[in-house]
Write a protein that holds these residues in place. Structure first.
Motif, PDB file in Angstrom:
ATOM      1  N   ILE A 147     -28.291  31.477  30.111  1.00 42.84           N
ATOM      2  CA  ILE A 147     -27.456  30.493  30.604  1.00 42.84           C
ATOM      3  C   ILE A 147     -27.578  30.263  32.189  1.00 42.84           C
ATOM      4  CG2 ILE A 147     -25.049  29.427  30.678  1.00 42.84           C
ATOM      5  CD1 ILE A 147     -24.437  31.439  28.278  1.00 42.84           C
ATOM      6  N   TYR A 196     -23.240  23.752  32.062  1.00 43.83           N
ATOM      7  CA  TYR A 196     -23.874  24.987  31.446  1.00 43.83           C
ATOM      8  C   TYR A 196     -25.281  24.540  31.059  1.00 43.83           C
ATOM      9  CZ  TYR A 196     -19.017  26.535  31.970  1.00 43.83           C
ATOM     10  OH  TYR A 196     -17.837  26.828  32.369  1.00 43.83           O
ATOM     11  N   PHE A 223     -18.788  32.372  26.992  1.00 37.30           N
ATOM     12  CA  PHE A 223     -19.607  32.528  28.248  1.00 37.30           C
ATOM     13  C   PHE A 223     -19.037  33.665  29.060  1.00 37.30           C
ATOM     14  CE2 PHE A 223     -20.174  27.772  27.990  1.00 37.30           C
ATOM     15  CZ  PHE A 223     -21.144  27.724  27.156  1.00 37.30           C
ATOM     16  N   ILE A 232     -26.947  35.468  32.762  1.00 39.68           N
ATOM     17  CA  ILE A 232     -26.156  34.204  33.117  1.00 39.68           C
ATOM     18  C   ILE A 232     -26.588  34.066  34.521  1.00 39.68           C
ATOM     19  CG2 ILE A 232     -24.323  32.894  33.235  1.00 39.68           C
ATOM     20  CD1 ILE A 232     -23.207  34.501  30.804  1.00 39.68           C
TER      21      ILE A 232
END
Length: 373
Positions: A147, A196, A223, A232
């Protein structure tokens, strides 16, 4: 960018915007004279080559649906892909720092699964900016990230003025190691743009897994709770950003657009910003009018004095009226001899002759839609 689909999440808190969101979602708030907040994210998508866009509605979205219609103004009225309006299971306004949006994502999983694009760019509407997402996608691939989250760095003093924000903390490699949603005392100065980028199948799996474990909010349960398990990364956005999260911020960010360099950066930095076309006549300035440092939209008729103000489409300012440091939304009518200073007039507001209203720069007066004074 044909391999990315766009998802716009309209589950955004109304708590500090109640005076101007009573009859509309955050995405439909009028901004900068001719636009709505959703125009910016839609324009960013199409300027980046994203042509499959789903809008996850929330609450009373009638005004928003009237504004975007088929998506023609953003080149999204297409036979293949295009604009999709995704229904919500909920009614009423969105409240709280953790809106219950996960169930609506889950109920629309068929749309996400059936899309041709392997990646998803999820965004809200209250982060107003002009950005091309191609560099974001390049970084996502270079980092082999699960992500990628867009963020903007602020000074410590500016962070204190943010309301209901999501703050990020990154390590030296740019990987996000902590997220805070609506902190009272933020430990980081990196504001999440709530945008995102991730693999489409990963989003499906996260939604399904979080729902099966009682999750209710996509940012927190999909998330934030997976920071250690997933790679991420953050993408630093360095351009102009206006974040509309309170009435005071809406007023301040609107007034900032009266500075030509800010206007140019927002509307032309990475492509044009598109909005609904109404084919109205140009603004008309009568003989006794006096307009200084203001934005005046088409269809307006000005006979009085306007200074440091923003006037939307179809506004009428009568003779001897004075509008100073104010925002007058669509079809507002300011009567003869009226004096307005530090005032926000919502759509269809009428101020009768001789009235005087004065707010403060740090506390503007808000007059709700359709009010007659």
């Amino acid at each position: 960018m044909k391999n990315i689909m766009g998802l716009i999440n309209l589950h955004e808190s109304h708590d500090l915007l109640r005076e101007i969101t009573r009859y509309r979602p955050v995405a439909a708030i009028p901004f900068a004279g001719r636009y709505r907040l959703i125009d910016f994210v839609l324009s960013n998508f199409i300027n980046s080559g994203i042509t499959n866009v789903g809008i996850l509605s929330a609450g009373n979205s009638r005004s928003l649906m009237d504004h975007i219609r088929s998506g023609k103004e953003w080149d999204l009225a297409r036979k293949r892909d295009g604009l999709f309006l995704l229904p919500s299971l909920q009614s009423g306004t969105v409240q709280g720092a953790f809106p219950d949006d996960l169930a609506d994502f889950f109920s629309n999983l068929d749309y996400i699964r059936s899309s041709r694009q392997p990646y998803v760019l999820l965004a809200g509407s209250r982060a107003v900016c002009n950005i091309n997402f191609q560099d974001v996608f390049k970084l996502h691939l270079e980092k082999q990230a699960d992500i990628t989250v867009l963020y903007k760095e602020y000074t410590a003093a500016a962070v204190k003025r943010l309301a209901g924000a999501t703050m990020l903390e990154t390590d030296q490699a740019g990987r996000i190691i902590d997220m805070e949603i609506c902190p009272v005392n933020p430990r980081s100065n990196k504001l999440s743009l709530e945008m995102y980028l991730l693999d489409r199948q990963l989003l499906v799996d996260l939604i399904d897994s979080s729902m099966s474990r009682g999750g209710t909010n996509i940012a927190r349960d999909c998330f934030m709770k997976n920071l250690k398990e997933l790679k991420i990364y953050g993408y630093p956005f360095t351009g102009y950003l206006a974040r509309v999260d309170s009435v005071q911020n809406y007023f301040n960010q609107s007034m900032e657009l009266l500075r030509p360099e800010k206007w140019q950066e927002l509307f032309f930095a990475n492509g044009s910003i598109y909005t609904k076309v109404k084919d109205e006549a140009p603004a008309k300035y009568q003989h006794d009018s006096n307009v200084r440092n203001s934005l005046v939209a088409n269809g307006s008729v000005i006979a009085g004095k306007v200074e440091n103000s923003i006037l939307f489409r179809g506004v009428r300012v009568h003779k001897d009226a004075r509008v100073i440091n104010s925002i007058i939304m669509q079809k507002g009518e300011i009567g003869p001899g009226v004096v307005l200073e530090n005032v926000i007039c919502d759509k269809d507001v009428k101020i009768s002759a001789g009235r005087k209203l004065k707010g403060e720069l740090n506390h503007p007066i808000v007059i709700e839609k359709g009010t007659v004074i």
